[in-house]
Scaffold this motif. Sequence first.
Motif, PDB file in Angstrom:
ATOM      1  N   VAL A   7      10.861  -0.970   2.186  1.00 26.90           N
ATOM      2  CA  VAL A   7      10.298  -1.908   3.171  1.00 26.90           C
ATOM      3  C   VAL A   7       9.420  -1.142   4.160  1.00 26.90           C
ATOM      4  CG1 VAL A   7      12.295  -3.451   2.984  1.00 26.90           C
ATOM      5  CG2 VAL A   7      12.298  -1.640   4.717  1.00 26.90           C
ATOM      6  N   PRO A   8       8.620  -1.848   4.972  1.00 28.63           N
ATOM      7  CA  PRO A   8       7.898  -1.136   6.033  1.00 28.63           C
ATOM      8  C   PRO A   8       8.896  -0.457   6.971  1.00 28.63           C
ATOM      9  CG  PRO A   8       7.057  -3.378   5.769  1.00 28.63           C
ATOM     10  CD  PRO A   8       8.298  -3.286   4.931  1.00 28.63           C
ATOM     11  N   PRO A   9       8.513   0.699   7.533  1.00 26.64           N
ATOM     12  CA  PRO A   9       9.452   1.523   8.310  1.00 26.64           C
ATOM     13  C   PRO A   9      10.213   0.773   9.394  1.00 26.64           C
ATOM     14  CG  PRO A   9       7.151   2.297   8.525  1.00 26.64           C
ATOM     15  CD  PRO A   9       7.198   1.323   7.417  1.00 26.64           C
ATOM     16  N   GLU A  10       9.552  -0.175  10.048  1.00 30.61           N
ATOM     17  CA  GLU A  10      10.227  -0.858  11.154  1.00 30.61           C
ATOM     18  C   GLU A  10      11.406  -1.723  10.689  1.00 30.61           C
ATOM     19  OE1 GLU A  10       7.074  -0.936  10.299  1.00 30.61           O
ATOM     20  OE2 GLU A  10       6.124  -2.917  10.557  1.00 30.61           O
ATOM     21  N   TYR A  11      11.475  -2.015   9.398  1.00 29.69           N
ATOM     22  CA  TYR A  11      12.596  -2.806   8.894  1.00 29.69           C
ATOM     23  C   TYR A  11      13.640  -1.973   8.160  1.00 29.69           C
ATOM     24  CZ  TYR A  11       9.433  -6.628   9.969  1.00 29.69           C
ATOM     25  OH  TYR A  11       8.598  -7.484  10.622  1.00 29.69           O
ATOM     26  N   PHE A  64      14.326  -8.019  -3.468  1.00 28.25           N
ATOM     27  CA  PHE A  64      14.344  -8.746  -2.200  1.00 28.25           C
ATOM     28  C   PHE A  64      13.040  -8.515  -1.462  1.00 28.25           C
ATOM     29  CE2 PHE A  64      18.812  -7.847  -3.123  1.00 28.25           C
ATOM     30  CZ  PHE A  64      19.383  -9.113  -2.980  1.00 28.25           C
ATOM     31  N   ASP A  65      12.537  -9.573  -0.846  1.00 27.74           N
ATOM     32  CA  ASP A  65      11.326  -9.463  -0.038  1.00 27.74           C
ATOM     33  C   ASP A  65      11.353 -10.586   0.999  1.00 27.74           C
ATOM     34  OD1 ASP A  65       8.419  -7.835  -0.889  1.00 27.74           O
ATOM     35  OD2 ASP A  65       8.378  -9.308   0.733  1.00 27.74           O
ATOM     36  N   GLY A  69      -2.891   3.039  -9.280  1.00 27.84           N
ATOM     37  CA  GLY A  69      -1.993   1.932  -9.622  1.00 27.84           C
ATOM     38  C   GLY A  69      -1.166   1.613  -8.385  1.00 27.84           C
ATOM     39  N   HIS A  70       0.002   1.021  -8.607  1.00 23.52           N
ATOM     40  CA  HIS A  70       0.828   0.669  -7.458  1.00 23.52           C
ATOM     41  C   HIS A  70       1.249   1.889  -6.664  1.00 23.52           C
ATOM     42  CE1 HIS A  70       1.141  -3.609  -7.896  1.00 23.52           C
ATOM     43  NE2 HIS A  70       1.335  -3.475  -9.198  1.00 23.52           N
ATOM     44  N   LEU A  71       1.645   2.947  -7.357  1.00 27.04           N
ATOM     45  CA  LEU A  71       2.126   4.127  -6.652  1.00 27.04           C
ATOM     46  C   LEU A  71       0.999   4.785  -5.862  1.00 27.04           C
ATOM     47  CD1 LEU A  71       4.452   5.965  -5.989  1.00 27.04           C
ATOM     48  CD2 LEU A  71       4.111   7.157  -8.157  1.00 27.04           C
ATOM     49  N   GLY A  72      -0.151   4.968  -6.512  1.00 29.08           N
ATOM     50  CA  GLY A  72      -1.304   5.553  -5.832  1.00 29.08           C
ATOM     51  C   GLY A  72      -1.710   4.724  -4.615  1.00 29.08           C
ATOM     52  N   THR A  73      -1.701   3.417  -4.792  1.00 23.21           N
ATOM     53  CA  THR A  73      -2.082   2.538  -3.685  1.00 23.21           C
ATOM     54  C   THR A  73      -1.067   2.615  -2.556  1.00 23.21           C
ATOM     55  OG1 THR A  73      -3.076   1.069  -5.323  1.00 23.21           O
ATOM     56  CG2 THR A  73      -2.752   0.178  -3.111  1.00 23.21           C
ATOM     57  N   ALA A  74       0.197   2.696  -2.893  1.00 18.96           N
ATOM     58  CA  ALA A  74       1.244   2.816  -1.872  1.00 18.96           C
ATOM     59  C   ALA A  74       0.999   4.055  -1.017  1.00 18.96           C
ATOM     60  CB  ALA A  74       2.628   2.888  -2.529  1.00 18.96           C
ATOM     61  N   ASN A 122      24.543  -1.695 -11.175  1.00 15.68           N
ATOM     62  CA  ASN A 122      23.470  -2.617 -10.830  1.00 15.68           C
ATOM     63  C   ASN A 122      22.662  -2.123  -9.633  1.00 15.68           C
ATOM     64  OD1 ASN A 122      24.205  -4.325 -12.912  1.00 15.68           O
ATOM     65  ND2 ASN A 122      25.665  -5.443 -11.633  1.00 15.68           N
ATOM     66  N   VAL A 123      21.357  -2.324  -9.729  1.00 17.75           N
ATOM     67  CA  VAL A 123      20.427  -1.789  -8.738  1.00 17.75           C
ATOM     68  C   VAL A 123      19.581  -2.919  -8.163  1.00 17.75           C
ATOM     69  CG1 VAL A 123      18.488  -0.195  -8.408  1.00 17.75           C
ATOM     70  CG2 VAL A 123      20.270   0.353 -10.079  1.00 17.75           C
ATOM     71  N   ALA A 124      19.248  -2.800  -6.887  1.00 17.07           N
ATOM     72  CA  ALA A 124      18.314  -3.751  -6.277  1.00 17.07           C
ATOM     73  C   ALA A 124      17.231  -2.986  -5.530  1.00 17.07           C
ATOM     74  CB  ALA A 124      19.052  -4.671  -5.305  1.00 17.07           C
ATOM     75  N   ILE A 125      16.042  -3.569  -5.477  1.00 20.93           N
ATOM     76  CA  ILE A 125      14.969  -3.008  -4.662  1.00 20.93           C
ATOM     77  C   ILE A 125      14.721  -3.959  -3.504  1.00 20.93           C
ATOM     78  CG2 ILE A 125      12.569  -2.236  -4.595  1.00 20.93           C
ATOM     79  CD1 ILE A 125      12.620  -1.869  -7.595  1.00 20.93           C
ATOM     80  N   VAL A 126      14.668  -3.429  -2.303  1.00 20.76           N
ATOM     81  CA  VAL A 126      14.335  -4.259  -1.151  1.00 20.76           C
ATOM     82  C   VAL A 126      12.947  -3.841  -0.658  1.00 20.76           C
ATOM     83  CG1 VAL A 126      15.109  -5.125   1.082  1.00 20.76           C
ATOM     84  CG2 VAL A 126      16.788  -4.221  -0.543  1.00 20.76           C
ATOM     85  N   GLY A 127      12.027  -4.783  -0.725  1.00 18.26           N
ATOM     86  CA  GLY A 127      10.637  -4.503  -0.335  1.00 18.26           C
ATOM     87  C   GLY A 127       9.764  -4.359  -1.564  1.00 18.26           C
ATOM     88  N   ILE A 128       9.149  -5.472  -1.978  1.00 13.70           N
ATOM     89  CA  ILE A 128       8.373  -5.449  -3.221  1.00 13.70           C
ATOM     90  C   ILE A 128       6.887  -5.334  -2.903  1.00 13.70           C
ATOM     91  CG2 ILE A 128       8.104  -6.544  -5.496  1.00 13.70           C
ATOM     92  CD1 ILE A 128      10.962  -5.673  -4.783  1.00 13.70           C
ATOM     93  N   GLY A 129       6.544  -4.293  -2.177  1.00 15.41           N
ATOM     94  CA  GLY A 129       5.137  -3.948  -1.966  1.00 15.41           C
ATOM     95  C   GLY A 129       4.678  -3.065  -3.115  1.00 15.41           C
ATOM     96  N   HIS A 130       3.659  -2.252  -2.852  1.00  8.42           N
ATOM     97  CA  HIS A 130       3.164  -1.397  -3.934  1.00  8.42           C
ATOM     98  C   HIS A 130       4.212  -0.397  -4.405  1.00  8.42           C
ATOM     99  CE1 HIS A 130      -0.889  -2.801  -4.307  1.00  8.42           C
ATOM    100  NE2 HIS A 130      -1.041  -2.807  -2.984  1.00  8.42           N
ATOM    101  N   LEU A 131       4.925   0.192  -3.445  1.00  8.42           N
ATOM    102  CA  LEU A 131       5.907   1.203  -3.842  1.00  8.42           C
ATOM    103  C   LEU A 131       7.058   0.578  -4.622  1.00  8.42           C
ATOM    104  CD1 LEU A 131       6.754   4.112  -3.791  1.00  8.42           C
ATOM    105  CD2 LEU A 131       7.663   3.801  -1.493  1.00  8.42           C
ATOM    106  N   GLY A 132       7.586  -0.524  -4.103  1.00  7.32           N
ATOM    107  CA  GLY A 132       8.655  -1.228  -4.799  1.00  7.32           C
ATOM    108  C   GLY A 132       8.235  -1.650  -6.196  1.00  7.32           C
ATOM    109  N   THR A 133       7.020  -2.167  -6.296  1.00  7.68           N
ATOM    110  CA  THR A 133       6.517  -2.609  -7.597  1.00  7.68           C
ATOM    111  C   THR A 133       6.345  -1.434  -8.551  1.00  7.68           C
ATOM    112  OG1 THR A 133       5.348  -4.380  -6.442  1.00  7.68           O
ATOM    113  CG2 THR A 133       4.716  -3.969  -8.735  1.00  7.68           C
ATOM    114  N   ALA A 134       5.870  -0.303  -8.021  1.00  8.89           N
ATOM    115  CA  ALA A 134       5.706   0.889  -8.853  1.00  8.89           C
ATOM    116  C   ALA A 134       7.039   1.296  -9.470  1.00  8.89           C
ATOM    117  CB  ALA A 134       5.135   2.039  -8.014  1.00  8.89           C
TER     118      ALA A 134
END
Lengths: 212, 212
Positions: free
Chosen positions: B155-159, B117-118, A94-99, B87-99
């Motif tokens: 987010v990706p490490p460089e950011y 945020f993305d 899923g998303h976590l595995g893919t990450a 209140n919580v926010a996620i910055v970086g909605i890649g696979h990990l953020g989405t998970a």
Amino acid sequence: MFMKMELLPAKTVERLSEYRRTLINCLKEGKEFIYSHELARLHHKTAVQVRRDIMLMGFSGIQRKGYRVKEMIDAIGKILDCKNGQNVAIVGIGHLGTAILQYFTGKRPKLKMTALFDVDKNKTGREINGIPCYHVDEIPEIVEDKNIEIGIITVPPEYAKETAERLISAGISGILNLTTIPLNVPEDVYLEEYDMITSLEKVAYFSRVLKK
Amino acid sequence: MFMKMELLPAKTVERLSEYRRTLINCLKEGKEFIYSHELARLHHKTAVQVRRDIMLMGFSGIQRKGYRVKEMIDAIGKILDCKNGQNVAIVGIGHLGTAILQYFTGKRPKLKMTALFDVDKNKTGREINGIPCYHVDEIPEIVEDKNIEIGIITVPPEYAKETAERLISAGISGILNLTTIPLNVPEDVYLEEYDMITSLEKVAYFSRVLKK
DNA sequence: TAGATTGTTAATCGATTAACAATC
DNA sequence: TAGATTGTTAATCGATTAACAATC
């Protein structure tokens, strides 16, 4: 030749892994030497602790010059890495595995991502990021045939237990459980568990109570 | 009324979070009471440790009957949760953020996922899983307007570094950093970091060296 | 040489566990 | 009552830090 082979404290092992990550970045930036206090500062540790960890792994630096970055990376590798590598599988793409898969690709040559497992027909029977994905029913054969030693579990919580059982009876020797369900494993299987919600609740608690 | 308000040890806070997860499952299964040794066994802890944690949070059980599951969940909530929520926010909605986002939805009512945020135009300007997603440039306004206290960085490490800086100057009070880059934060911001590669390397090391 | 750094032991601190009293 | 469990203090264990010798 005498090999330092005692078991290192778990905390030291964790820190060595973290130091290596940073050292690899330092190397990329062309840094040849690093002082214990520099490494410490980058990791929110004390210089003494860094030096002690380095001592425990049997490496040494140069007085007044610090530690050779390149050599220290190799020294950590001698501790953390298995000479011939260890094969890894992820169960649950899923998303976590893919990450994890994405992050992992090409980063740790001694940890070889060897197989992926899922139940989704759209994922099984093909390669994802260059790694073959099988149906979870194939765990017994694939884990044995490909000599997979480490399993990462990122399945939905309700499947965590049976996934672990399958991996264990297939002969896995270490499990990283990223589901929210604590697992039970036999003594000869090493288990590491991590739950992001606990981390997040910890942040919530301390960010609240520490601000006076 | 006297409120127990000393700071709990970080380890106890972590375990309380884990206990609660398990207790919620017990409640669902209709379990009314739980013994310290049952809870201990589910979490690979000792019964004494469980009882001590419970004592430290100021809760008590019933001799010979154990702890009331429902009441204990509430007691842990009184410790871990902020009355009016955070209140919580996620910055970086890649696979990990989405998970994280997916796992999170509906699970912890006192931790309100408030903004994402993305930088990707396909993600910003709409809702994902029912939560509005903004461009990272909007961090200052949104964090302040929506009173976001906790930021999760995926987010990706460089950011990583600049993301943390943006969150901090926007007034965040806690950060969960899931990138591979260790961050520096001012004293009044609580920082928790987790790197899966370190966990995995730990599993690799101990699964190898512990098997005699 | 003085100063800065590594390497290592001893002391301290914090977390876990042992021991046991209380009680249902 | 005997046995099982909670609650709590004291002892132990392990991890971190302080102190300092060695040396470049």
